[in-house]
Design a protein around this motif. Structure first.
Motif, PDB file in Angstrom:
ATOM      1  N   UNK A   1      18.039 -31.869  -8.026  1.00  0.00           N
ATOM      2  CA  UNK A   1      16.693 -31.655  -7.476  1.00  0.00           C
ATOM      3  C   UNK A   1      16.584 -30.265  -6.859  1.00  0.00           C
ATOM      4  N   UNK A   2      17.616 -29.857  -6.123  1.00  0.00           N
ATOM      5  CA  UNK A   2      17.607 -28.539  -5.483  1.00  0.00           C
ATOM      6  C   UNK A   2      17.421 -27.436  -6.521  1.00  0.00           C
ATOM      7  N   UNK A   3      18.218 -27.457  -7.579  1.00  0.00           N
ATOM      8  CA  UNK A   3      18.172 -26.383  -8.577  1.00  0.00           C
ATOM      9  C   UNK A   3      16.987 -26.517  -9.530  1.00  0.00           C
ATOM     10  N   UNK A   4      16.329 -27.686  -9.527  1.00  0.00           N
ATOM     11  CA  UNK A   4      15.129 -27.840 -10.357  1.00  0.00           C
ATOM     12  C   UNK A   4      13.991 -26.956  -9.862  1.00  0.00           C
ATOM     13  N   UNK A   5      14.101 -26.507  -8.613  1.00  0.00           N
ATOM     14  CA  UNK A   5      13.054 -25.657  -8.030  1.00  0.00           C
ATOM     15  C   UNK A   5      13.333 -24.167  -8.223  1.00  0.00           C
ATOM     16  N   UNK A   6      14.434 -23.844  -8.880  1.00  0.00           N
ATOM     17  CA  UNK A   6      14.812 -22.441  -9.039  1.00  0.00           C
ATOM     18  C   UNK A   6      14.332 -21.882 -10.379  1.00  0.00           C
ATOM     19  N   UNK A   7      14.363 -20.559 -10.491  1.00  0.00           N
ATOM     20  CA  UNK A   7      13.976 -19.890 -11.736  1.00  0.00           C
ATOM     21  C   UNK A   7      15.070 -19.987 -12.802  1.00  0.00           C
ATOM     22  N   UNK A   8      16.236 -20.496 -12.419  1.00  0.00           N
ATOM     23  CA  UNK A   8      17.366 -20.584 -13.339  1.00  0.00           C
ATOM     24  C   UNK A   8      17.494 -21.976 -13.956  1.00  0.00           C
ATOM     25  N   UNK A   9      16.497 -22.797 -13.765  1.00  0.00           N
ATOM     26  CA  UNK A   9      16.569 -24.204 -14.175  1.00  0.00           C
ATOM     27  C   UNK A   9      16.956 -24.371 -15.643  1.00  0.00           C
ATOM     28  N   UNK A  10      16.310 -23.649 -16.536  1.00  0.00           N
ATOM     29  CA  UNK A  10      16.555 -23.831 -17.974  1.00  0.00           C
ATOM     30  C   UNK A  10      17.985 -23.472 -18.362  1.00  0.00           C
ATOM     31  N   UNK A  11      18.494 -22.368 -17.831  1.00  0.00           N
ATOM     32  CA  UNK A  11      19.873 -21.959 -18.157  1.00  0.00           C
ATOM     33  C   UNK A  11      20.873 -22.985 -17.634  1.00  0.00           C
ATOM     34  N   UNK A  12      20.660 -23.431 -16.398  1.00  0.00           N
ATOM     35  CA  UNK A  12      21.567 -24.425 -15.808  1.00  0.00           C
ATOM     36  C   UNK A  12      21.563 -25.694 -16.656  1.00  0.00           C
ATOM     37  N   UNK A  13      20.377 -26.135 -17.046  1.00  0.00           N
ATOM     38  CA  UNK A  13      20.244 -27.360 -17.840  1.00  0.00           C
ATOM     39  C   UNK A  13      20.988 -27.239 -19.166  1.00  0.00           C
ATOM     40  N   UNK A  14      20.785 -26.122 -19.847  1.00  0.00           N
ATOM     41  CA  UNK A  14      21.451 -25.911 -21.146  1.00  0.00           C
ATOM     42  C   UNK A  14      22.974 -25.900 -21.007  1.00  0.00           C
ATOM     43  N   UNK A  15      23.449 -25.197 -19.977  1.00  0.00           N
ATOM     44  CA  UNK A  15      24.900 -25.096 -19.784  1.00  0.00           C
ATOM     45  C   UNK A  15      25.519 -26.441 -19.404  1.00  0.00           C
ATOM     46  N   UNK A  16      24.847 -27.176 -18.527  1.00  0.00           N
ATOM     47  CA  UNK A  16      25.373 -28.475 -18.100  1.00  0.00           C
ATOM     48  C   UNK A  16      25.348 -29.487 -19.245  1.00  0.00           C
ATOM     49  N   UNK A  17      24.311 -29.447 -20.053  1.00  0.00           N
ATOM     50  CA  UNK A  17      24.254 -30.359 -21.202  1.00  0.00           C
ATOM     51  C   UNK A  17      25.375 -30.059 -22.193  1.00  0.00           C
ATOM     52  N   UNK A  18      25.646 -28.761 -22.413  1.00  0.00           N
ATOM     53  CA  UNK A  18      26.726 -28.378 -23.322  1.00  0.00           C
ATOM     54  C   UNK A  18      28.074 -28.889 -22.823  1.00  0.00           C
ATOM     55  N   UNK A  19      28.342 -28.657 -21.543  1.00  0.00           N
ATOM     56  CA  UNK A  19      29.615 -29.090 -20.953  1.00  0.00           C
ATOM     57  C   UNK A  19      29.687 -30.617 -20.902  1.00  0.00           C
TER      58      UNK A  19
END
Length: 381
Positions: free
Chosen positions: A245-263
């Motif tokens: 939830x915390x990082x969902x409010x950041x501008x980096x949301x899409x990159x974080x999501x892609x990287x976490x899904x890959x891992x």
């Protein structure tokens, strides 16, 4: 190094069975859960859950719930906070009451019957999250309510657990004081809010000035909050969800999501799903077959009806209420953890512990099938 071939077998089986079940119109996650049942002691007995598989599984569910938090709409979570609380409360009352009655009629003591109710009052939304993501329902009003209710359910179930262990359990050396548990949980949520304000304000500086990788930093926060949640008697998935939830409010949301899904989806999350199936032992079904059937049916029906009634009380229509109820059915790892605590605290007997575990896992297998069917019905209307 046998764990390496175990991981190979798990990953291969989850892919094959996931695609097979999906081809039959069933949720892919059910195939992944069944792969564990087939590989484990229930059928082939060629893979056993152990320390390494268990650790991978724990990381998998943490990553899964972080992604769920990352993809959630914070404003909708705030908007549907009240309905979530009502759904959680009703979804706890029904299982406790009816499972208590079932335990009483099986000849269990009042304390044993009450604790069985507490075990089946818990909700593990991690399985439902995967179905909601697969069906593009995670950010719907129903999906948001399910997520919010699951967090509230976690808190309420743990408080009920703390109460039962404090008053009725045999101490194992740990402090089970319910007041201390409540204070620690309040402190945890205050800390989460402070982290939320600090990270949103200083995240660009951390990433740009100190050259800290956003994925590495978000993983650190995710694991930290998961750890702190567990230390305050909450589940790790609650901490991971709030980190998302915390990082969902950041501008980096899409990159974080892609990287976490890959891992996550490359190894950890499939291992988590398979590990749930590995926990099932056929002896838990055969030794007390009637009890297993009754507990499984009651576990599904009471959670479905209780949560559905809570949604109806919050002015959701019938089909949306049914979806919310279906999303709350799964017990998963939370139910397994509470059952283990009950055994170690001598609140439930070893004689029927394996039957309870089998019923929890059976419920977890059934839940995604019901949820997917309800979502399809909703789309037809």
């Amino acid at each position: 190094m046998e764990y390496l071939i175990d991981l190979v077998l798990i990953l291969l089986a989850t892919v094959l069975f996931g695609k097979l079940f999906k081809s039959f119109g069933l949720p892919e996650v059910v195939g992944q859960l069944m792969s564990g049942v087939i590989l484990g002691p229930s059928i082939l007995n060629i893979v056993q859950t152990g320390k390494i598989i268990g650790t991978f599984s724990e990381i998998g569910v943490i990553i899964l719930m972080f992604i769920a938090g990352l993809e959630s709409n914070l404003e909708l979570l705030k908007k549907y906070l009240k309905p979530s609380l009502i759904v959680a409360f009703m979804g706890i009352i029904f299982p406790i009451a009816f499972m208590y009655i079932a335990g009483f009629f099986h000849g269990f003591s009042n304390i044993e019957s009450l604790f069985i109710g507490i075990i089946f009052a818990a909700t593990s939304v991690s399985i439902s999250v995967e179905v909601l993501r697969e069906m593009d329902e995670l950010d719907s009003t129903e999906g948001i309510t399910i997520l919010g209710a699951a967090v509230a359910d976690d808190v309420l179930s743990i408080l009920a657990l703390s109460f039962a262990v404090s008053f009725f359990g045999v101490s194992d050396g740990e402090n089970n004081n319910i007041i201390l548990t409540i204070l620690l949980q309040i402190a945890f949520f205050i800390f989460v809010y402070i982290m939320y304000r600090i990270i949103l304000r200083f995240l660009p500086i951390i990433i740009n000035k100190f050259k800290f990788g956003i994925t590495e930093f978000s993983m650190i926060v995710c694991l930290l909050l998961a750890y702190l949640a567990e230390e305050t008697s909450l589940s790790t998935i609650t901490g991971a969800f709030f980190a998302g939830i915390i990082f969902s409010q950041s501008d980096f949301k899409d990159k974080i999501s892609n990287d976490f899904e890959t891992v996550g989806y490359s190894i950890f999350i499939p291992v988590f799903f398979a590990n749930v199936g590995l926990e099932m032992e056929i002896s838990g079904i055969l030794n007390h077959f009637i009890m297993f059937i009754i507990f499984t049916i009651l576990a599904v029906v009471t959670k479905l009806l209780g949560s559905m009634l809570g949604a109806k009380m919050s002015n959701f229509n019938s089909i949306s209420s049914l979806e919310i109820g279906a999303g709350m059915i799964s017990r998963g790892e939370v139910g397994l953890i509470i059952a283990g605590i009950g055994l170690s605290s001598h609140l439930i007997s070893e004689d029927y512990y394996s039957t309870i575990i089998a019923s929890i896992i059976a419920t977890t297998l059934i839940a995604p099938i019901i949820l997917r069917k309800v979502i399809l019905i909703k789309r037809e209307h």
